[in-house]
Design a protein around this motif. Structure first.
Motif, PDB file in Angstrom:
ATOM      1  N   VAL A 113       1.515   9.111  -8.831  1.00 29.10           N
ATOM      2  CA  VAL A 113       2.323   8.198  -7.676  1.00 29.10           C
ATOM      3  C   VAL A 113       3.668   7.946  -7.935  1.00 29.10           C
ATOM      4  N   LEU A 114       4.252   7.701  -6.996  1.00 28.43           N
ATOM      5  CA  LEU A 114       5.975   7.399  -7.017  1.00 28.43           C
ATOM      6  C   LEU A 114       6.054   6.331  -7.901  1.00 28.43           C
ATOM      7  N   PRO A 115       7.287   6.135  -8.301  1.00 29.11           N
ATOM      8  CA  PRO A 115       7.710   4.890  -9.020  1.00 29.11           C
ATOM      9  C   PRO A 115       7.533   3.682  -8.297  1.00 29.11           C
ATOM     10  N   ASN A 137       8.990  -2.697 -26.005  1.00 34.13           N
ATOM     11  CA  ASN A 137       9.771  -3.699 -25.621  1.00 34.13           C
ATOM     12  C   ASN A 137      10.955  -3.404 -24.926  1.00 34.13           C
ATOM     13  N   ASP A 138      11.311  -1.963 -24.998  1.00 35.25           N
ATOM     14  CA  ASP A 138      12.581  -1.567 -24.347  1.00 35.25           C
ATOM     15  C   ASP A 138      12.171  -1.450 -22.763  1.00 35.25           C
ATOM     16  N   LEU A 139      13.252  -1.438 -22.193  1.00 30.60           N
ATOM     17  CA  LEU A 139      13.033  -1.404 -20.570  1.00 30.60           C
ATOM     18  C   LEU A 139      13.594   0.143 -20.012  1.00 30.60           C
ATOM     19  N   LEU A 140      13.019   0.421 -19.013  1.00 26.22           N
ATOM     20  CA  LEU A 140      13.177   1.584 -18.143  1.00 26.22           C
ATOM     21  C   LEU A 140      13.294   1.162 -16.656  1.00 26.22           C
ATOM     22  N   VAL A 141      14.287   1.825 -16.014  1.00 26.95           N
ATOM     23  CA  VAL A 141      14.724   1.184 -14.847  1.00 26.95           C
ATOM     24  C   VAL A 141      14.699   2.431 -14.168  1.00 26.95           C
ATOM     25  N   VAL A 142      13.822   2.688 -12.949  1.00 29.23           N
ATOM     26  CA  VAL A 142      13.860   3.709 -11.868  1.00 29.23           C
ATOM     27  C   VAL A 142      14.440   3.193 -10.563  1.00 29.23           C
ATOM     28  N   THR A 143      15.240   3.851 -10.004  1.00 26.84           N
ATOM     29  CA  THR A 143      15.923   3.652  -8.721  1.00 26.84           C
ATOM     30  C   THR A 143      15.652   4.788  -7.838  1.00 26.84           C
ATOM     31  N   THR A 144      14.758   4.467  -6.604  1.00 23.61           N
ATOM     32  CA  THR A 144      14.622   5.221  -5.762  1.00 23.61           C
ATOM     33  C   THR A 144      14.720   4.840  -4.332  1.00 23.61           C
ATOM     34  N   SER A 145      14.422   5.665  -3.449  1.00 26.58           N
ATOM     35  CA  SER A 145      14.719   5.116  -1.858  1.00 26.58           C
ATOM     36  C   SER A 145      13.958   3.824  -1.718  1.00 26.58           C
ATOM     37  N   SER A 189       0.913  -1.191   0.127  1.00 27.61           N
ATOM     38  CA  SER A 189      -0.037   0.181  -0.165  1.00 27.61           C
ATOM     39  C   SER A 189       0.775   1.320   0.099  1.00 27.61           C
ATOM     40  N   SER A 190       2.081   1.097   0.459  1.00 29.49           N
ATOM     41  CA  SER A 190       3.000   2.200   0.548  1.00 29.49           C
ATOM     42  C   SER A 190       4.362   1.987   0.748  1.00 29.49           C
ATOM     43  N   LEU A 191       5.095   2.204  -0.535  1.00 26.86           N
ATOM     44  CA  LEU A 191       6.339   1.798  -0.406  1.00 26.86           C
ATOM     45  C   LEU A 191       7.302   2.827   0.095  1.00 26.86           C
ATOM     46  N   TYR A 192       6.891   4.006   0.345  1.00 25.68           N
ATOM     47  CA  TYR A 192       7.771   5.020   0.779  1.00 25.68           C
ATOM     48  C   TYR A 192       7.399   5.475   2.354  1.00 25.68           C
ATOM     49  N   SER A 193       8.357   5.583   3.059  1.00 28.74           N
ATOM     50  CA  SER A 193       8.047   6.120   4.347  1.00 28.74           C
ATOM     51  C   SER A 193       8.053   7.666   4.496  1.00 28.74           C
TER      52      SER A 193
END
Length: 227
Positions: free
Chosen positions: A124-126, A151-159, A77-81
């Protein structure tokens, strides 16, 4: 005599009424009353607790629809604190096709877009369910985005971790097309930039990549060069 006065008064009232309803005076007064009634309605909405109760019930219903997906698409429900604030550096976008890593800032105002990719604050956040929207300038961070397609990829890095998305659709839309930011039934990443890429001045269209979340599995990135 009294009868004559009464008839004259009645005639004047009828004539005045006919004049009023066939002139701009009637239109003006009608518009004014509608305007004032709108003010009353707005005031009632601001002060009537039932208005906020109904609004909250609609929001809860929408949230339930978003959360009630199949187990395959379910996300926490929430990935981010903590939620990012305007201007915060909130992560990075890696585009394997271009071997490029770009910083992501929270907000799509010019201050943020001048430094990297902007995250539309209304989305929303990634990694979260629904539509996370990113935008960038076509002549800086996204000048080669036209090489990225289905079909190409996109990679998002967050906290919250690393999220890999796969492009499912490429769209060319008008600059004022708001469907780019509409809610999605599952975790989606929408990446947008101005189009055509070689257009001089304010471009009339947008190049849009719509990608769905594959998971948090790390992919081999190899050499990464910032644009």
């Amino acid at each position: 005599m009294k009868k004559f006065i009464f008839l004259s008064f009645s005639f004047l009232m009828i004539s005045g009424g006919l004049w009023f309803t066939t002139t701009n005076a009637f239109t003006f007064l009608s518009g004014y009353l509608i305007y004032k009634s709108g003010e009353v309605t707005s005031a009632q909405e601001r002060t009537d607790p039932s208005f906020f109760k109904e609004k909250r019930e609609v929001e809860i219903s929408h949230q339930s629809q978003v959360e009630n997906h199949s187990d395959e698409d379910a996300q926490p429900s929430s990935l981010y604190s903590e939620r990012p604030q305007k201007g915060d550096l909130m992560g990075e976008l890696y585009i394997p096709k271009l071997e490029s890593t770009l910083p992501i800032y929270h907000s799509t105002d010019e201050d943020e877009l001048s430094k990297g990719v902007g995250h539309y604050a209304g989305s929303v956040l990634p990694g979260e369910n629904d539509n996370a929207v990113l935008a960038g300038h076509r002549d800086t961070v996204f000048r080669n985005l036209g090489e990225v397609g289905v079909n190409d990829l996109l990679v998002v890095t967050t906290s919250a971790g690393e999220f890999t998305y796969k492009v499912k659709n490429v769209r060319i839309v008008d600059a004022d097309d708001r469907t780019v930011i509409v809610p999605k039934p599952r975790a989606t990443l929408t990446v947008s930039t101005c189009y055509p890429f070689t257009f001089v001045g304010a471009a009339p269209e947008r190049y849009v990549l719509v990608a769905e979340l594959l998971g948090q599995e790390r992919i081999k990135k190899g050499t990464k060069n910032k644009l």
